[in-house]
Scaffold this motif. Structure first.
Motif, short mmCIF file in Angstrom:
data_model
loop_
_atom_site.label_atom_id
_atom_site.label_comp_id
_atom_site.label_asym_id
_atom_site.label_seq_id
_atom_site.Cartn_x
_atom_site.Cartn_y
_atom_site.Cartn_z
N ALA A 60 30.66 42.90 5.72
CA ALA A 60 30.07 41.54 6.15
C ALA A 60 28.71 41.43 5.14
O ALA A 60 27.73 41.26 5.46
N GLN A 61 29.50 41.07 3.71
CA GLN A 61 28.27 40.92 2.63
C GLN A 61 27.27 39.91 2.87
O GLN A 61 26.12 40.05 2.89
N GLY A 62 27.81 38.88 3.55
CA GLY A 62 26.54 37.74 3.86
C GLY A 62 25.56 38.25 4.72
O GLY A 62 24.50 37.68 4.67
N VAL A 63 26.00 38.86 5.91
CA VAL A 63 25.15 39.45 6.82
C VAL A 63 24.16 40.34 6.25
O VAL A 63 22.86 40.36 6.59
N ILE A 64 24.68 41.40 5.46
CA ILE A 64 23.80 42.41 5.00
C ILE A 64 22.93 41.75 4.02
O ILE A 64 21.72 42.09 3.98
N ALA A 65 23.35 40.61 3.06
CA ALA A 65 22.42 39.93 2.31
C ALA A 65 21.17 39.41 3.09
O ALA A 65 20.06 39.43 2.85
N GLY A 66 21.82 38.73 4.22
CA GLY A 66 20.62 38.35 5.10
C GLY A 66 19.60 39.07 5.75
O GLY A 66 18.43 38.93 5.73
N VAL A 67 20.15 40.17 6.15
CA VAL A 67 19.33 41.30 6.81
C VAL A 67 18.54 41.74 5.46
O VAL A 67 17.26 42.07 5.93
N ALA A 68 18.98 42.03 4.48
CA ALA A 68 18.25 42.37 3.16
C ALA A 68 16.92 41.50 2.99
O ALA A 68 15.72 41.88 2.89
N GLN A 69 17.36 40.27 3.01
CA GLN A 69 16.25 39.12 2.68
C GLN A 69 15.09 39.27 3.95
O GLN A 69 13.84 39.12 3.68
N VAL A 70 15.62 39.57 5.20
CA VAL A 70 14.59 39.66 6.38
C VAL A 70 13.66 40.95 6.21
O VAL A 70 12.58 41.06 6.40
N LEU A 71 14.41 41.90 5.59
CA LEU A 71 13.46 43.31 5.37
C LEU A 71 12.54 42.98 4.42
O LEU A 71 11.40 43.38 4.26
N ILE A 72 12.97 42.36 3.14
CA ILE A 72 12.11 41.91 2.27
C ILE A 72 10.83 41.10 2.70
O ILE A 72 9.63 41.26 2.29
#
Length: 195
Positions: A125-137
């Motif tokens: 789920a690339q969109g979810v992973i990208a969103g989670v990465a933004q939350v981490l950042i």
């Protein structure tokens, strides 16, 4: 999988650059990250813990600066790690680029991540992973801003004193569930702003 993120720091680019290259100082700002050792001034070993319900998944590995361009304020890092219970591994190449911003400095981050083994299923789920990465950042940036504010108040400037880097607090485990909830909230927030 390529992920692009950015955040801002309320300091000029030269000072932000110096701080972001000081890995022992900034490592405690990354949720779930723990710096274990430094092989040299460009190579570091560490651990990242992610809590999945009652189970904690921990990756251990190393990160190395493979390019540092002082003039362009650009750094490239290669990182790799294995899950401690053998559930897979991850490799990433991360490019950091600093640019002047109205509020100080914008830090653009481009990450190319490869997952293997059982953990690779989370990468579907690339969109979810990208969103989670933004939350981490975003969490990293907030923690960094808080650290800068505390150290600035203690020293009367924006500089981080050596004592702040000497005794970092142990990192909390990173909850994937809380990251996904934060990501969903941010998506709904963006949708409600459009309507």
């Amino acid at each position: 999988m390529k992920i692009e993120n950015s955040f801002t720091v309320g300091l000029p680019p030269a000072e932000t650059w110096r701080i972001l290259l000081d890995i022992p100082t900034i490592a405690p700002c990354m949720p779930g990250a723990e710096l274990l050792s430094a092989d040299d001034e460009r190579t570091y070993r560490g651990r990242v813990s992610v809590k999945l319900g009652p189970v904690t998944v921990a990756f251990q590995g190393k990160a190395e600066f493979v390019e540092i361009d002082e003039a362009a304020h650009l750094a490239r890092v290669k990182a790799s790690g294995a899950e401690l219970k053998g559930r897979g591994n991850a490799a990433a190449e991360v490019l950091f680029r600093l640019a002047p911003d109205v509020s100080g400095t914008r830090v653009d981050v481009v990450t190319d991540v490869n997952l293997a083994g059982a953990v690779a299923q989370y990468g579907r789920a690339q969109g979810v992973i990208a969103g989670v990465a933004q939350v981490l950042i975003d969490q990293f940036a907030a923690n960094l801003r808080n650290q800068l504010a505390v150290s600035g108040a203690a020293t009367g400037s924006g500089a981080i004193p050596a004592s702040a880097a000497a005794a970092p607090a142990p990192p909390p485990s990173l909850s994937l569930v809380s990251l996904i909830i934060a990501y969903i909230r941010s998506r709904f927030g963006r949708l409600s702003q459009r309507s």
